[in-house]
Motif scaffolding. Structure first.
Motif, PDB file in Angstrom:
ATOM      1  N   UNK A  31       0.787  -1.234   0.000  1.00  0.00           N
ATOM      2  CA  UNK A  31       0.000   0.000   0.000  1.00  0.00           C
ATOM      3  C   UNK A  31       0.818   1.284   0.000  1.00  0.00           C
ATOM      4  N   UNK A  32       2.082   1.241   0.345  1.00  0.00           N
ATOM      5  CA  UNK A  32       2.935   2.429   0.333  1.00  0.00           C
ATOM      6  C   UNK A  32       3.765   2.379  -0.954  1.00  0.00           C
ATOM      7  N   UNK A  33       3.385   3.173  -1.932  1.00  0.00           N
ATOM      8  CA  UNK A  33       3.909   3.052  -3.294  1.00  0.00           C
ATOM      9  C   UNK A  33       5.431   3.073  -3.391  1.00  0.00           C
ATOM     10  N   UNK A  34       6.107   3.919  -2.613  1.00  0.00           N
ATOM     11  CA  UNK A  34       7.554   4.054  -2.744  1.00  0.00           C
ATOM     12  C   UNK A  34       8.332   2.967  -2.003  1.00  0.00           C
ATOM     13  N   UNK A  35       7.663   2.257  -1.105  1.00  0.00           N
ATOM     14  CA  UNK A  35       8.333   1.222  -0.319  1.00  0.00           C
ATOM     15  C   UNK A  35       8.326  -0.080  -1.118  1.00  0.00           C
ATOM     16  N   UNK A  36       9.517  -0.553  -1.466  1.00  0.00           N
ATOM     17  CA  UNK A  36       9.630  -1.745  -2.309  1.00  0.00           C
ATOM     18  C   UNK A  36       9.861  -3.021  -1.513  1.00  0.00           C
ATOM     19  N   UNK A  37      10.516  -2.908  -0.339  1.00  0.00           N
ATOM     20  CA  UNK A  37      10.794  -4.090   0.476  1.00  0.00           C
ATOM     21  C   UNK A  37      10.960  -3.661   1.933  1.00  0.00           C
ATOM     22  N   UNK A  38      10.510  -4.522   2.857  1.00  0.00           N
ATOM     23  CA  UNK A  38      10.634  -4.243   4.286  1.00  0.00           C
ATOM     24  C   UNK A  38      11.034  -5.524   5.001  1.00  0.00           C
ATOM     25  N   UNK A  39      12.003  -5.399   5.919  1.00  0.00           N
ATOM     26  CA  UNK A  39      12.419  -6.531   6.743  1.00  0.00           C
ATOM     27  C   UNK A  39      12.489  -6.067   8.193  1.00  0.00           C
ATOM     28  N   UNK A  40      11.768  -6.753   9.079  1.00  0.00           N
ATOM     29  CA  UNK A  40      11.867  -6.463  10.507  1.00  0.00           C
ATOM     30  C   UNK A  40      13.136  -7.149  11.004  1.00  0.00           C
ATOM     31  N   UNK A  41      14.068  -6.354  11.523  1.00  0.00           N
ATOM     32  CA  UNK A  41      15.361  -6.873  11.971  1.00  0.00           C
ATOM     33  C   UNK A  41      15.365  -7.271  13.439  1.00  0.00           C
ATOM     34  N   UNK A  42      14.550  -6.592  14.256  1.00  0.00           N
ATOM     35  CA  UNK A  42      14.501  -6.892  15.692  1.00  0.00           C
ATOM     36  C   UNK A  42      13.143  -6.488  16.248  1.00  0.00           C
ATOM     37  N   UNK A  43      12.655  -7.294  17.204  1.00  0.00           N
ATOM     38  CA  UNK A  43      11.393  -6.995  17.891  1.00  0.00           C
ATOM     39  C   UNK A  43      11.622  -7.049  19.388  1.00  0.00           C
ATOM     40  N   UNK A  44      10.776  -6.287  20.124  1.00  0.00           N
ATOM     41  CA  UNK A  44      10.865  -6.396  21.579  1.00  0.00           C
ATOM     42  C   UNK A  44      10.006  -7.573  22.037  1.00  0.00           C
ATOM     43  N   UNK A  45       9.937  -7.802  23.315  1.00  0.00           N
ATOM     44  CA  UNK A  45       9.203  -8.941  23.864  1.00  0.00           C
ATOM     45  C   UNK A  45       7.713  -8.931  23.584  1.00  0.00           C
ATOM     46  N   UNK A  46       7.141  -7.751  23.316  1.00  0.00           N
ATOM     47  CA  UNK A  46       5.706  -7.635  23.056  1.00  0.00           C
ATOM     48  C   UNK A  46       5.360  -7.801  21.587  1.00  0.00           C
ATOM     49  N   UNK A  47       6.363  -8.038  20.752  1.00  0.00           N
ATOM     50  CA  UNK A  47       6.092  -8.206  19.326  1.00  0.00           C
ATOM     51  C   UNK A  47       6.155  -6.918  18.521  1.00  0.00           C
ATOM     52  N   UNK A  48       6.436  -5.784  19.165  1.00  0.00           N
ATOM     53  CA  UNK A  48       6.594  -4.521  18.443  1.00  0.00           C
ATOM     54  C   UNK A  48       7.965  -4.508  17.777  1.00  0.00           C
ATOM     55  N   UNK A  49       8.031  -4.015  16.562  1.00  0.00           N
ATOM     56  CA  UNK A  49       9.307  -3.934  15.848  1.00  0.00           C
ATOM     57  C   UNK A  49      10.188  -2.862  16.479  1.00  0.00           C
ATOM     58  N   UNK A  50      11.450  -3.230  16.743  1.00  0.00           N
ATOM     59  CA  UNK A  50      12.427  -2.269  17.270  1.00  0.00           C
ATOM     60  C   UNK A  50      13.262  -1.677  16.143  1.00  0.00           C
ATOM     61  N   UNK A  51      13.677  -2.531  15.198  1.00  0.00           N
ATOM     62  CA  UNK A  51      14.453  -2.064  14.049  1.00  0.00           C
ATOM     63  C   UNK A  51      13.884  -2.668  12.776  1.00  0.00           C
ATOM     64  N   UNK A  52      13.739  -1.792  11.767  1.00  0.00           N
ATOM     65  CA  UNK A  52      13.140  -2.209  10.499  1.00  0.00           C
ATOM     66  C   UNK A  52      13.980  -1.655   9.351  1.00  0.00           C
ATOM     67  N   UNK A  53      14.251  -2.522   8.362  1.00  0.00           N
ATOM     68  CA  UNK A  53      14.982  -2.104   7.160  1.00  0.00           C
ATOM     69  C   UNK A  53      13.987  -1.896   6.022  1.00  0.00           C
ATOM     70  N   UNK A  54      14.103  -0.741   5.361  1.00  0.00           N
ATOM     71  CA  UNK A  54      13.247  -0.383   4.240  1.00  0.00           C
ATOM     72  C   UNK A  54      14.076  -0.222   2.980  1.00  0.00           C
ATOM     73  N   UNK A  55      13.517  -0.630   1.845  1.00  0.00           N
ATOM     74  CA  UNK A  55      14.086  -0.293   0.548  1.00  0.00           C
ATOM     75  C   UNK A  55      13.090   0.640  -0.111  1.00  0.00           C
ATOM     76  N   UNK A  56      13.558   1.844  -0.406  1.00  0.00           N
ATOM     77  CA  UNK A  56      12.718   2.919  -0.916  1.00  0.00           C
ATOM     78  C   UNK A  56      13.121   3.263  -2.340  1.00  0.00           C
ATOM     79  N   UNK A  57      12.102   3.482  -3.181  1.00  0.00           N
ATOM     80  CA  UNK A  57      12.336   3.988  -4.529  1.00  0.00           C
ATOM     81  C   UNK A  57      11.319   5.098  -4.761  1.00  0.00           C
ATOM     82  N   UNK A  58      11.749   6.323  -4.456  1.00  0.00           N
ATOM     83  CA  UNK A  58      10.875   7.486  -4.583  1.00  0.00           C
ATOM     84  C   UNK A  58      11.357   8.369  -5.726  1.00  0.00           C
ATOM     85  N   UNK A  59      11.618   7.755  -6.875  1.00  0.00           N
ATOM     86  CA  UNK A  59      12.075   8.525  -8.031  1.00  0.00           C
ATOM     87  C   UNK A  59      13.499   8.987  -7.852  1.00  0.00           C
TER      88      UNK A  59
END
Length: 147
Positions: A31-59
């Motif tokens: 749904x986010x047009x410029x975001x091509x790929x996302x990887x959650x790298x780390x989560x806390x104990x509650x399942x919330x993402x702590x670190x996330x890697x994005x691949x962006x292509x915004x022209x």
């Protein structure tokens, strides 16, 4: 990096529903047009993402970057989700947040963003790029939540 861009939108859904869409990082490319790929790298104990890697292509800006997240939200989904840049190729700095507040039967989402890039860019152009990013993200978030 004191300057930042801010905008708000009201979404016809409860804060918890909006928060669930924000937290579902793996679905961003749907749904986010410029975001091509996302990887959650780390989560806390509650399942919330702590670190996330994005691949962006915004022209003009293409980058792969890692954001560190802080979840200051309560059980109903209201509160603040904030992030800061850990690493990137083109970006030098990025801080941002979504503030979710109940409003009527829906949620007011306020998005704040400050970005700095390694290549020289006039401040006015940087703010304009931030505004496009913020406005597009809010419209795409609203469309995704209300679908």
């Amino acid at each position: 990096m004191a300057d930042r861009t801010e905008s708000s939108i009201v979404i016809d859904a409860a804060p918890g529903v909006v928060l669930d869409v924000i937290a579902d990082f793996e679905a961003y490319p749907e749904w986010a047009a410029e975001v091509k790929d996302v990887t959650v790298l780390a989560e806390d104990g509650d399942g919330w993402a702590d670190q996330v890697q994005f691949t962006l292509d915004a022209g003009a800006i293409k980058d792969t970057y890692v954001l560190d997240y802080d979840w200051d939200v309560v059980e109903d989904g209201t509160g603040v989700v904030s992030w800061s840049l850990v690493s990137a190729t083109v970006l030098k700095a990025m801080t941002g947040s979504y503030t979710l507040a109940a409003e009527g039967g829906g949620t007011r989402v306020t998005y704040r963003l400050a970005v700095d890039v390694k290549i020289p860019m006039i401040g006015l152009l940087k703010r304009k790029a931030e505004k496009v990013i913020v406005d597009t993200a809010l419209k795409e978030l609203k469309k995704r939540v209300e679908a």
